[in-house]
Design a protein around this motif. Structure first.
Motif, short mmCIF file in Angstrom:
data_model
loop_
_atom_site.label_atom_id
_atom_site.label_comp_id
_atom_site.label_asym_id
_atom_site.label_seq_id
_atom_site.Cartn_x
_atom_site.Cartn_y
_atom_site.Cartn_z
N GLU A 115 -2.31 -10.99 -10.82
CA GLU A 115 -1.63 -9.71 -11.06
C GLU A 115 -0.17 -9.90 -11.46
OE1 GLU A 115 -5.20 -8.69 -8.70
OE2 GLU A 115 -3.63 -10.21 -8.46
N PHE A 116 0.43 -11.04 -11.11
CA PHE A 116 1.81 -11.30 -11.54
C PHE A 116 1.91 -11.27 -13.06
CE2 PHE A 116 3.16 -14.02 -7.58
CZ PHE A 116 3.02 -12.88 -6.79
N ASP A 161 1.06 1.04 -11.66
CA ASP A 161 0.75 1.61 -10.34
C ASP A 161 -0.66 1.23 -9.90
OD1 ASP A 161 3.21 2.82 -10.08
OD2 ASP A 161 2.55 4.79 -10.77
N ASP A 162 -1.61 1.29 -10.84
CA ASP A 162 -2.99 0.94 -10.53
C ASP A 162 -3.12 -0.55 -10.21
OD1 ASP A 162 -3.81 3.54 -10.92
OD2 ASP A 162 -4.39 3.23 -13.02
N VAL A 163 -2.41 -1.38 -10.99
CA VAL A 163 -2.44 -2.83 -10.75
C VAL A 163 -1.92 -3.13 -9.35
CG1 VAL A 163 -1.47 -5.07 -11.42
CG2 VAL A 163 -2.25 -3.47 -13.18
N LEU A 164 -0.84 -2.46 -8.96
CA LEU A 164 -0.27 -2.67 -7.63
C LEU A 164 -1.26 -2.26 -6.54
CD1 LEU A 164 2.11 -3.39 -5.77
CD2 LEU A 164 2.91 -1.03 -6.04
N SER A 165 -1.86 -1.11 -6.67
CA SER A 165 -2.80 -0.62 -5.66
C SER A 165 -3.97 -1.57 -5.48
CB SER A 165 -3.33 0.77 -6.05
OG SER A 165 -2.28 1.70 -6.14
N LYS A 170 -6.77 -6.08 -2.38
CA LYS A 170 -7.31 -7.44 -2.36
C LYS A 170 -6.47 -8.35 -1.45
CE LYS A 170 -7.01 -9.98 -6.10
NZ LYS A 170 -7.27 -10.46 -7.50
N LEU A 171 -5.15 -8.17 -1.49
CA LEU A 171 -4.24 -9.00 -0.70
C LEU A 171 -4.48 -8.81 0.79
CD1 LEU A 171 -1.76 -10.91 -0.67
CD2 LEU A 171 -0.32 -8.86 -0.72
N PHE A 172 -4.64 -7.56 1.23
CA PHE A 172 -4.81 -7.29 2.65
C PHE A 172 -6.14 -7.83 3.18
CE2 PHE A 172 -1.82 -3.52 2.00
CZ PHE A 172 -0.72 -4.25 2.43
N LEU A 187 5.01 -8.38 -5.67
CA LEU A 187 4.30 -7.32 -6.39
C LEU A 187 5.14 -6.05 -6.49
CD1 LEU A 187 0.72 -7.75 -4.86
CD2 LEU A 187 1.34 -8.16 -7.24
N GLU A 188 5.82 -5.73 -5.41
CA GLU A 188 6.63 -4.51 -5.40
C GLU A 188 7.85 -4.65 -6.30
OE1 GLU A 188 7.17 -3.81 -1.23
OE2 GLU A 188 5.29 -2.68 -1.06
N TYR A 189 8.46 -5.83 -6.34
CA TYR A 189 9.57 -6.06 -7.26
C TYR A 189 9.10 -5.90 -8.70
CZ TYR A 189 13.41 -7.58 -4.26
OH TYR A 189 14.45 -7.61 -3.35
N LEU A 190 7.94 -6.45 -9.03
CA LEU A 190 7.41 -6.36 -10.39
C LEU A 190 7.12 -4.90 -10.76
CD1 LEU A 190 5.02 -9.43 -10.22
CD2 LEU A 190 6.98 -9.21 -11.76
N GLU A 191 6.58 -4.17 -9.79
CA GLU A 191 6.27 -2.76 -10.07
C GLU A 191 7.54 -1.95 -10.29
OE1 GLU A 191 5.29 1.34 -9.84
OE2 GLU A 191 6.47 0.31 -8.30
N ILE A 192 8.60 -2.31 -9.56
CA ILE A 192 9.89 -1.62 -9.74
C ILE A 192 10.42 -1.81 -11.16
CG2 ILE A 192 12.33 -1.64 -9.07
CD1 ILE A 192 11.42 -2.16 -6.19
N VAL A 193 10.16 -2.97 -11.77
CA VAL A 193 10.62 -3.18 -13.15
C VAL A 193 10.02 -2.12 -14.07
CG1 VAL A 193 10.77 -4.76 -15.09
CG2 VAL A 193 10.80 -5.68 -12.77
#
Length: 212
Positions: A115-116, A161-165, A170-172, A187-193
């Motif tokens: 996902e990165f 947003d969908d990629v993050l969700s 999967k991560l949890f 992941l959250e830093y990337l989504e903030i971009v």
């Protein structure tokens, strides 16, 4: 006086801002491209990508500073001074968060997460559309193309947003608390971009509505 300063001296004062904004946008496209390519073939023990992102981030700081200098020196601007401030700051935020993402990927020694690179591709696509939007904003020559680029950036943010969700779900499931914390942060830093890119797109759309 350097060549760049000579060039600026002969520009109509309001045109200097578009010269700088286009340079900023070009820098973001290059930065995001190298970031994406670097993540595809990332080596946790090689800090080359981090150093490159740091160099780009410093260059963005210099360009942003120059925009603010010009804002202080010039009475004539192509659009509201407040909008110039928002646009410059928003573009700089994108670079800041790309650098932060690279920094934490390296410092956390995070494992390879597909996902990165999905995020980095969306980030690069967003930066390309920002470059298109800023180019077409110059002189308000093509407002329809500006709006089209902004719509695409908004769609990229929705995909992010969908990629993050999906990535978090999967991560949890991994049941590895330390890894969860590290990867979730990145992941959250990337989504903030992508959020910051959407913020810039909204600023550009507001400028078009006011002036086009």
């Amino acid at each position: 006086m350097g060549i760049g300063n000579i060039f600026k001296a002969f520009q109509p004062k309001d045109k200097v801002f578009f010269v700088l904004f286009e340079e900023v946008a070009s820098n973001l496209v290059k930065m995001s491209k190298e970031f994406h390519e670097g993540l595809i073939d990332f080596d946790l023990n090689d800090d080359t990508l981090l150093k490159k992102m740091s160099d780009y981030e410093h260059k963005m700081d210099d360009l942003t500073h120059e925009i603010f200098v010009q804002l202080g020196e010039n009475f004539i601007t192509p659009f509201d001074r407040e909008d110039i401030n928002y646009l410059a700051s928003g573009l700089d935020d994108i670079a800041d968060y790309i650098f932060s993402s690279a920094k934490y990927i390296f410092l956390y020694k995070t494992p390879e997460v597909k996902e990165f690179s999905e995020f980095s591709l969306l980030i690069h696509k967003s930066c390309v559309e920002l470059q298109n939007a800023i180019h077409n904003l110059n002189g308000f020559k093509n407002p329809a193309e500006v709006k089209e680029s902004c719509i695409k950036i908004n769609s990229f943010e929705n995909i992010a947003d969908d990629v993050l969700s999906q990535a978090l779900v999967k991560l949890f499931e991994s049941n590895d608390p330390i890894n969860i914390i590290k990867v979730k942060d990145v992941l959250e830093y990337l989504e903030i971009v992508t959020d910051k890119a959407e913020d810039v797109a909204n600023t550009i759309e507001n400028i078009v509505i006011k002036y086009a």
